[in-house]
Scaffold this motif. Structure first.
Motif, PDB file in Angstrom:
ATOM      1  N   ARG A   1       0.853  -1.196   0.000  1.00 41.20           N
ATOM      2  CA  ARG A   1       0.000   0.000   0.000  1.00 41.20           C
ATOM      3  C   ARG A   1       0.884   1.238   0.000  1.00 41.20           C
ATOM      4  O   ARG A   1       2.005   1.221   0.549  1.00 41.20           O
ATOM      5  CB  ARG A   1      -0.887   0.017   1.237  1.00 41.20           C
ATOM      6  CG  ARG A   1      -0.133   0.132   2.563  1.00 41.20           C
ATOM      7  CD  ARG A   1      -1.073   0.113   3.744  1.00 41.20           C
ATOM      8  NE  ARG A   1      -0.354   0.143   5.014  1.00 41.20           N
ATOM      9  CZ  ARG A   1      -0.930   0.030   6.199  1.00 41.20           C
ATOM     10  NH1 ARG A   1      -2.249  -0.117   6.267  1.00 41.20           N
ATOM     11  NH2 ARG A   1      -0.226   0.067   7.312  1.00 41.20           N
ATOM     12  N   PRO A   2       0.418   2.309  -0.598  1.00 38.41           N
ATOM     13  CA  PRO A   2       1.087   3.592  -0.387  1.00 38.41           C
ATOM     14  C   PRO A   2       1.028   3.919   1.101  1.00 38.41           C
ATOM     15  O   PRO A   2       0.012   3.667   1.767  1.00 38.41           O
ATOM     16  CB  PRO A   2       0.257   4.573  -1.227  1.00 38.41           C
ATOM     17  CG  PRO A   2      -0.424   3.713  -2.259  1.00 38.41           C
ATOM     18  CD  PRO A   2      -0.699   2.422  -1.561  1.00 38.41           C
ATOM     19  N   ALA A   3       2.127   4.437   1.624  1.00 43.76           N
ATOM     20  CA  ALA A   3       2.254   4.646   3.065  1.00 43.76           C
ATOM     21  C   ALA A   3       1.047   5.377   3.643  1.00 43.76           C
ATOM     22  O   ALA A   3       0.621   6.415   3.118  1.00 43.76           O
ATOM     23  CB  ALA A   3       3.534   5.419   3.366  1.00 43.76           C
ATOM     24  N   GLY A   4       0.473   4.811   4.687  1.00 41.48           N
ATOM     25  CA  GLY A   4      -0.641   5.419   5.385  1.00 41.48           C
ATOM     26  C   GLY A   4      -1.997   5.176   4.765  1.00 41.48           C
ATOM     27  O   GLY A   4      -3.013   5.597   5.326  1.00 41.48           O
ATOM     28  N   GLU A   5      -2.067   4.511   3.609  1.00 43.33           N
ATOM     29  CA  GLU A   5      -3.345   4.242   2.949  1.00 43.33           C
ATOM     30  C   GLU A   5      -3.776   2.800   3.197  1.00 43.33           C
ATOM     31  O   GLU A   5      -3.084   2.027   3.862  1.00 43.33           O
ATOM     32  CB  GLU A   5      -3.234   4.549   1.451  1.00 43.33           C
ATOM     33  CG  GLU A   5      -2.885   5.999   1.146  1.00 43.33           C
ATOM     34  CD  GLU A   5      -2.873   6.305  -0.341  1.00 43.33           C
ATOM     35  OE1 GLU A   5      -3.428   5.483  -1.111  1.00 43.33           O
ATOM     36  OE2 GLU A   5      -2.311   7.338  -0.735  1.00 43.33           O
ATOM     37  N   GLN A   6      -4.917   2.416   2.634  1.00 37.96           N
ATOM     38  CA  GLN A   6      -5.392   1.049   2.817  1.00 37.96           C
ATOM     39  C   GLN A   6      -4.607   0.088   1.922  1.00 37.96           C
ATOM     40  O   GLN A   6      -4.057   0.480   0.906  1.00 37.96           O
ATOM     41  CB  GLN A   6      -6.882   0.943   2.498  1.00 37.96           C
ATOM     42  CG  GLN A   6      -7.241   1.173   1.036  1.00 37.96           C
ATOM     43  CD  GLN A   6      -8.722   0.948   0.771  1.00 37.96           C
ATOM     44  OE1 GLN A   6      -9.446   0.434   1.612  1.00 37.96           O
ATOM     45  NE2 GLN A   6      -9.176   1.343  -0.413  1.00 37.96           N
ATOM     46  N   TRP A   7      -4.564  -1.160   2.340  1.00 41.87           N
ATOM     47  CA  TRP A   7      -3.890  -2.181   1.541  1.00 41.87           C
ATOM     48  C   TRP A   7      -4.620  -2.342   0.209  1.00 41.87           C
ATOM     49  O   TRP A   7      -5.853  -2.372   0.163  1.00 41.87           O
ATOM     50  CB  TRP A   7      -3.862  -3.515   2.284  1.00 41.87           C
ATOM     51  CG  TRP A   7      -3.091  -3.468   3.569  1.00 41.87           C
ATOM     52  CD1 TRP A   7      -3.602  -3.459   4.830  1.00 41.87           C
ATOM     53  CD2 TRP A   7      -1.673  -3.407   3.699  1.00 41.87           C
ATOM     54  NE1 TRP A   7      -2.584  -3.407   5.761  1.00 41.87           N
ATOM     55  CE2 TRP A   7      -1.379  -3.373   5.096  1.00 41.87           C
ATOM     56  CE3 TRP A   7      -0.597  -3.376   2.808  1.00 41.87           C
ATOM     57  CZ2 TRP A   7      -0.085  -3.316   5.596  1.00 41.87           C
ATOM     58  CZ3 TRP A   7       0.694  -3.320   3.298  1.00 41.87           C
ATOM     59  CH2 TRP A   7       0.949  -3.296   4.679  1.00 41.87           C
ATOM     60  N   LEU A   8      -3.854  -2.453  -0.852  1.00 41.07           N
ATOM     61  CA  LEU A   8      -4.436  -2.530  -2.187  1.00 41.07           C
ATOM     62  C   LEU A   8      -4.777  -3.973  -2.560  1.00 41.07           C
ATOM     63  O   LEU A   8      -3.961  -4.881  -2.403  1.00 41.07           O
ATOM     64  CB  LEU A   8      -3.461  -1.968  -3.226  1.00 41.07           C
ATOM     65  CG  LEU A   8      -3.244  -0.454  -3.209  1.00 41.07           C
ATOM     66  CD1 LEU A   8      -2.149  -0.068  -4.196  1.00 41.07           C
ATOM     67  CD2 LEU A   8      -4.544   0.276  -3.544  1.00 41.07           C
ATOM     68  N   THR A   9      -5.974  -4.174  -3.058  1.00 42.06           N
ATOM     69  CA  THR A   9      -6.386  -5.426  -3.697  1.00 42.06           C
ATOM     70  C   THR A   9      -7.280  -5.045  -4.874  1.00 42.06           C
ATOM     71  O   THR A   9      -7.792  -3.918  -4.925  1.00 42.06           O
ATOM     72  CB  THR A   9      -7.182  -6.342  -2.747  1.00 42.06           C
ATOM     73  OG1 THR A   9      -8.490  -5.781  -2.538  1.00 42.06           O
ATOM     74  CG2 THR A   9      -6.469  -6.524  -1.406  1.00 42.06           C
ATOM     75  N   PRO A  10      -7.509  -5.939  -5.801  1.00 41.02           N
ATOM     76  CA  PRO A  10      -8.433  -5.607  -6.891  1.00 41.02           C
ATOM     77  C   PRO A  10      -9.845  -5.318  -6.407  1.00 41.02           C
ATOM     78  O   PRO A  10     -10.625  -4.694  -7.120  1.00 41.02           O
ATOM     79  CB  PRO A  10      -8.394  -6.863  -7.770  1.00 41.02           C
ATOM     80  CG  PRO A  10      -7.082  -7.488  -7.482  1.00 41.02           C
ATOM     81  CD  PRO A  10      -6.833  -7.233  -6.033  1.00 41.02           C
ATOM     82  N   ASP A  11     -10.174  -5.769  -5.192  1.00 44.41           N
ATOM     83  CA  ASP A  11     -11.512  -5.527  -4.658  1.00 44.41           C
ATOM     84  C   ASP A  11     -11.621  -4.180  -3.959  1.00 44.41           C
ATOM     85  O   ASP A  11     -12.723  -3.659  -3.783  1.00 44.41           O
ATOM     86  CB  ASP A  11     -11.874  -6.644  -3.670  1.00 44.41           C
ATOM     87  CG  ASP A  11     -11.812  -8.018  -4.307  1.00 44.41           C
ATOM     88  OD1 ASP A  11     -12.572  -8.255  -5.261  1.00 44.41           O
ATOM     89  OD2 ASP A  11     -10.994  -8.841  -3.855  1.00 44.41           O
ATOM     90  N   SER A  12     -10.464  -3.622  -3.529  1.00 41.64           N
ATOM     91  CA  SER A  12     -10.521  -2.373  -2.764  1.00 41.64           C
ATOM     92  C   SER A  12      -9.921  -1.182  -3.501  1.00 41.64           C
ATOM     93  O   SER A  12     -10.273  -0.038  -3.233  1.00 41.64           O
ATOM     94  CB  SER A  12      -9.779  -2.546  -1.433  1.00 41.64           C
ATOM     95  OG  SER A  12      -8.394  -2.800  -1.656  1.00 41.64           O
ATOM     96  N   GLY A  13      -8.969  -1.437  -4.422  1.00 42.20           N
ATOM     97  CA  GLY A  13      -8.286  -0.354  -5.114  1.00 42.20           C
ATOM     98  C   GLY A  13      -8.935  -0.002  -6.439  1.00 42.20           C
ATOM     99  O   GLY A  13      -9.890  -0.653  -6.889  1.00 42.20           O
TER     100      GLY A  13
END
Length: 789
Positions: free
Chosen positions: A84-96
């Motif tokens: 994830r970009p620092a301080g943001e939510q973890w990236l997945t195809p379902d969330s990003g």
């Protein structure tokens, strides 16, 4: 896509489970589903890692009953790598924000490649490219390479790699009421600044598991140990246009492995000694190149592309590494949890292919059955019979693993499961023993382990038969045939049907082969075997009689599936297709309506017609003649037409067997069945089942359809029999086989004829028999034989 790649473009949550199964990577020792490393198990994704033969037994309470089930265990997940970009939510195809996504399975190299572009800020993007391998040269290693590239604006990226022991067996919705928590005593630790480890045990079987992961990145790595997980973290600075690489290398051992002291120590030592990703890739590619040479298959067009995918998954499940293991043929591969990873009769469709390419693997798979011969003898004794009764479902120790109840997801009801009455699985074991020895020339196996299994299976059939004074024939009562829809007569108080033709005919074949082995054994070995098995003086005479007098029922000038099949009601096939569309699982539809498939002339899959799959036309005629019946072409064609019109194809094996049989009986209709078999998993024709694991028997069977079905290839009496029947849709193809001491015998069928090339060696010549013609081909010689139009 090409003939050597399998590519999915775009992200589709509905298709994710299917893709994960078909993008599984394995090496015969273990396999990992093609789930995205940043995604956890949920309704969309299901990461899973399975080691061949690693089972555990748990007891669950279902409908007020305590039910015991043994599962192939979902082991700790080595895949997790999130970012994830620092301080943001973890990236997945379902969330990003996904700007692009594709996944490519490279068949030639056993690599899974993934590319995803995530939107980040304005106008920035983060590109993620990954390569994954499960090492084909070293069966205990796997690796994941991830490349991150920022575009438009710099990114401070947080990366976490983990080993996750908090996993369960939860990949099949039908089993959700069953206990799936197999892992206990999960501990984690740090072996080196770049290496974390995890160890655990299975709850009942007490198999110890050791997993070690090394993270290679140009940044400092910190490690922490939350519950049941080892987590390695790094912070990366990504200037625009610059690519940063993170490599994760893992080693996996269990206490079932040979030549180790402790699985965790072995895993830590192995990952420490493992080279970098590039060198691992080089040795992995060499191993795959060698496999593809031995399994050479040249089929043009889309059919060839699908066949290559099938071959890829067969090689990943049953590789040369399998020859070192005590495992059977898992019906759903190492690709998921359907059927609980059990061993059924699917080896009947798998070993004929392996015999001609990897006979050492076939021998190991048959040795799995031999090691469980005592358990099969015990199962026969519980029925008051002598001999060996192999289980319909086998797992760790060879006891019957078939469940006592099963769930109909259409009605939501738990129903009695009588599939354990499919005692014909013993005939499948015997058939595989005979076929392996014919093709390989392995007299040592036939005279020892093979002879023991053949004789004990024959003894069981002899003890199972009863004489019917009215018929003047022997009968085998209370069984279930390959069809599976019919497990009882309508309204009968007890399960089982009588004189299933497939069961009786294959039992007669086993008895005949057992007698042949006894006759042909060297006298000292025959004496040893007779003494060890305590064969009665009159047993061989009884086997001879039974092999000629087992009852084969007929009705309306066709072979009956079982006694009384012709008296059952006819089903309104058109009406059910109009109401339900897909009626492959007709049994579930009828049960949900309060009805039963037992009432109808309706089959799930080939039953009588399985005889046309196992035996060539001449051998099948000989078998029926031995049983006192004349099986001419007209009777067989009527039988084929009769059952084809009454089969719902509720198994992926059904299209395969019907395609095989129709190639000789009704060639114009064969291709539609062949296509059903080819597309079974690729198109998920069973409606969601492939996401729970591929159908290994059907995949291997389609390969064998080309190599044996369309060529008529048989190994009998020390010669290769060939009778090609190329289909118009598949009229040109080629492959190599290993026949006895000859490696790489090349065969090619085209419109003009059949070409056979035997590689140079100091071996003896090969005898070839075709209809009306016999050849002898010397090593280094190529012969071409014209075929009739």
């Amino acid at each position: 896509m090409t003939g050597w790649t399998w590519k999915y473009e775009g992200y589709d949550p509905v298709q994710e489970r299917l893709r994960e199964s078909l993008c599984t990577l394995g090496n015969g020792y273990f396999a990992t589903r093609g789930a995205l490393p940043e995604c956890v198990a949920d309704d969309v994704h299901y990461p899973g890692t399975y080691v061949a033969g690693c089972y555990d037994r748990l007891t669950s309470e279902v409908e007020g009953r305590r039910i015991e089930n043994e599962d192939l265990v979902n082991l700790p997940n080595w895949l997790p790598l999130r970012f994830r970009p620092a301080g943001e939510q973890w990236l997945t195809p379902d969330s990003g924000t996904v700007l692009g996504h594709d996944q490519t399975l490279h068949l030639s190299s056993g690599l899974l490649e993934r590319r995803t572009r995530y939107g980040h800020g304005e106008p920035g993007t983060l590109s993620v490219r990954q390569w994954r391998l499960v090492h084909m040269a070293d069966p205990h290693l796997a690796a994941l390479r991830t490349e991150f590239t920022a575009e438009g604006t710099a990114v401070e990226l947080e990366v976490e790699a983990a080993l996750d022991g908090g996993v369960t067996n939860a990949g099949v919705p039908r089993y959700q009421d069953l206990d799936g928590c197999h892992l206990v005593h999960v501990h984690t630790g740090t072996a080196a600044p770049d290496t974390a480890w995890l160890r655990c045990r299975t709850r009942t079987s007490d198999i110890r598991v050791g997993l070690a992961g090394r993270l290679t990145v140009d940044a400092s790595v910190t490690t922490r140990h939350p519950a049941a997980r080892a987590v390695q973290s790094a912070r990366l600075h990504l200037p625009p246009g610059r690519t940063v690489t993170v490599d994760k290398t893992v080693a996996l051992h269990t206490s079932r492995d040979r030549a180790i002291s402790d699985p965790l120590d072995a895993a830590i030592d192995r990952v420490a000694a493992a080279p970098g990703f590039d060198e691992l890739l080089a040795t992995h590619l060499t191993a795959w190149n060698q496999l593809w040479r031995r399994a050479d298959l040249d089929v043009p067009g889309e059919a060839g592309r699908v066949l290559r995918l099938h071959l890829f998954h067969v090689l990943q499940t049953l590789s040369p590494h399998t020859a070192e293991l005590d495992v059977g043929v898992p019906a759903r591969g190492l690709h998921g949890e359907a059927y609980r990873g059990h061993v059924f009769w699917d080896e009947l469709f798998v070993l004929p292919y392996l015999n001609l390419h990897f006979p050492e693997v076939s021998r190991a798979l048959l040795s799995y059955r031999h090691r469980r011969l005592d358990q099969a003898r015990a199962a026969a004794r519980t029925l008051g019979r002598r001999g060996a009764l192999y289980p319909w479902q086998s797992g760790s120790d060879g006891r019957e693993e078939s469940q006592e109840v099963h769930l109909n997801p259409r009605s939501g009801r738990w129903l009695p499961d009588h599939t354990r009455l499919q005692r014909h699985v013993g005939s499948a074991v015997a058939y595989n023993v005979w076929q392996y020895c014919e093709v390989s020339g392995d007299a040592e196996f036939l005279h020892t382990k093979g002879a023991e299994m053949l004789l004990e299976i024959a003894r069981f059939w002899a003890d199972s038969a009863t004489y019917d004074e009215g018929l003047g024939r022997h009968r085998i009562l209370g069984v279930v045939g390959p069809d599976e829809y019919h497990d009882a007569y309508p309204d009968a108080p007890a399960p089982g049907i009588d004189d299933n033709t497939y069961t009786n005919v294959t039992a007669a074949w086993v008895l005949t082969r057992a007698l042949q082995v006894l006759r042909e054994l060297p006298e000292p070995r025959r004496r040893e075997l007779v003494e060890r098995a305590r064969l009665d003086a009159g047993e061989a005479d009884r086997w001879e009689e039974l092999s000629r007098t087992l009852h084969v029922p007929f009705h309306d000038d066709v072979i009956s599936q079982f006694q009384g099949y012709g008296d059952l009601a006819e089903l309104d096939w058109d009406g059910y297709r109009k109401r339900y569309g897909d009626i492959r699982r007709l049994d579930r539809i009828l049960e949900a309506e309060g009805d039963s498939a037992n009432r109808y002339q309706a089959s799930k899959q080939a039953d009588v017609l399985m005889l046309g799959y196992l035996f060539g036309p001449d051998e099948l005629r000989e078998l029926f003649a031995r049983l006192g019946h004349r099986l001419d072409e007209d009777v067989w064609r009527r039988t084929v037409d009769y059952y084809l019109a009454r089969t719902s194809h509720g198994s992926t094996l059904s299209g395969l067997v019907h395609g095989w049989v129709l190639a000789r009986a009704r060639r114009a209709d064969a291709w539609s069945c062949c296509q059903e078999a080819l597309l079974g998993d690729v198109a998920d024709v069973q409606g969601g089942t492939t996401g729970e694991g591929i159908h290994l028997g059907a995949m291997a069977g389609t390969l064998d359809l080309v190599q044996r079905g369309l060529t008529g290839l048989e190994s009998r009496d020390g010669a290769l029999l060939l009778d090609p029947v190329p289909l118009p849709e598949l009229s040109s193809f080629g492959f190599s086989v290993r026949y006895r001491s000859h490696w790489g015998v090349r065969m090619r069928v085209d419109c003009g004829g059949l070409e056979i090339a035997v590689p140079p060696s100091d071996r003896t010549s090969i005898d070839i028999r075709l209809p009306g013609r016999a050849l002898r081909i010397e090593p280094g010689e190529t012969r071409r034989v014209p075929l009739p139009d």
